[in-house]
Write an enzyme that holds these catalytic residues in place. Structure first.
Site, short mmCIF file in Angstrom:
data_model
loop_
_atom_site.label_atom_id
_atom_site.label_comp_id
_atom_site.label_asym_id
_atom_site.label_seq_id
_atom_site.Cartn_x
_atom_site.Cartn_y
_atom_site.Cartn_z
N TYR A 18 -8.42 6.36 3.01
CA TYR A 18 -7.32 5.44 2.74
C TYR A 18 -7.00 5.44 1.24
O TYR A 18 -5.84 5.52 0.85
CB TYR A 18 -7.69 4.03 3.22
CG TYR A 18 -6.61 3.02 2.99
CD1 TYR A 18 -5.59 2.85 3.92
CD2 TYR A 18 -6.59 2.23 1.84
CE1 TYR A 18 -4.57 1.92 3.70
CE2 TYR A 18 -5.59 1.31 1.62
CZ TYR A 18 -4.58 1.16 2.55
OH TYR A 18 -3.57 0.25 2.33
N HIS A 22 -3.49 6.77 -0.70
CA HIS A 22 -2.70 5.90 -1.57
C HIS A 22 -2.67 6.38 -3.02
O HIS A 22 -1.84 5.93 -3.81
CB HIS A 22 -3.17 4.45 -1.46
CG HIS A 22 -2.62 3.81 -0.23
ND1 HIS A 22 -3.15 4.03 1.02
CD2 HIS A 22 -1.55 3.01 -0.06
CE1 HIS A 22 -2.43 3.39 1.91
NE2 HIS A 22 -1.45 2.75 1.29
N TYR A 41 4.50 -4.16 -6.71
CA TYR A 41 3.69 -4.05 -5.49
C TYR A 41 2.35 -3.42 -5.83
O TYR A 41 2.28 -2.34 -6.42
CB TYR A 41 4.44 -3.20 -4.47
CG TYR A 41 3.78 -3.06 -3.11
CD1 TYR A 41 2.94 -4.02 -2.59
CD2 TYR A 41 4.04 -1.94 -2.33
CE1 TYR A 41 2.36 -3.88 -1.34
CE2 TYR A 41 3.48 -1.79 -1.08
CZ TYR A 41 2.64 -2.76 -0.59
OH TYR A 41 2.08 -2.61 0.65
#
Length: 105
Positions: A18, A22, A41
């Site tokens: 993961y 990213h 963000y």
């Protein structure tokens, strides 16, 4: 400007992958988020997989709808879904905002 914070849970055995994904978010996904009004963000993740997301936007519902209308988001969510615990659908549909109880400006 709305400040939005949400929690999700990454499967501990998928956490490293993961993180790798990213580190290389697709340029078209980054552009779609910006175009949809997602600002400032960030995603934070604890070693047990607890994920905390934070963003700022004028209208969170509109920002979500704008992303849901993009092909790149559908592809990204399909690829990310297997990483999460306790979701019955797409990760972006499992983002339930937390209630803000304090803010220092």
């Amino acid at each position: 400007m709305q400040r939005v914070c949400f929690l999700l849970k990454v499967k501990p055995d998928r956490l490293e992958e993961y993180r790798r994904r990213h580190a290389e978010v697709w340029p078209e996904m980054r552009a779609a988020l910006s175009d949809a009004g997602w600002r400032n963000y960030s995603i934070f993740c604890r070693e047990d997989g607890l994920l905390v997301g934070y963003l700022e936007t004028e209208d969170f519902a509109a920002a979500q709808a704008a992303m849901a209308a993009t092909d790149v988001n559908a592809r990204w969510q399909a690829e990310m879904a297997p990483f999460f615990e306790g979701l019955d659908g797409r990760p972006d549909e499992g983002m339930v905002p937390l209630t803000e109880v304090f803010h220092l400006d």
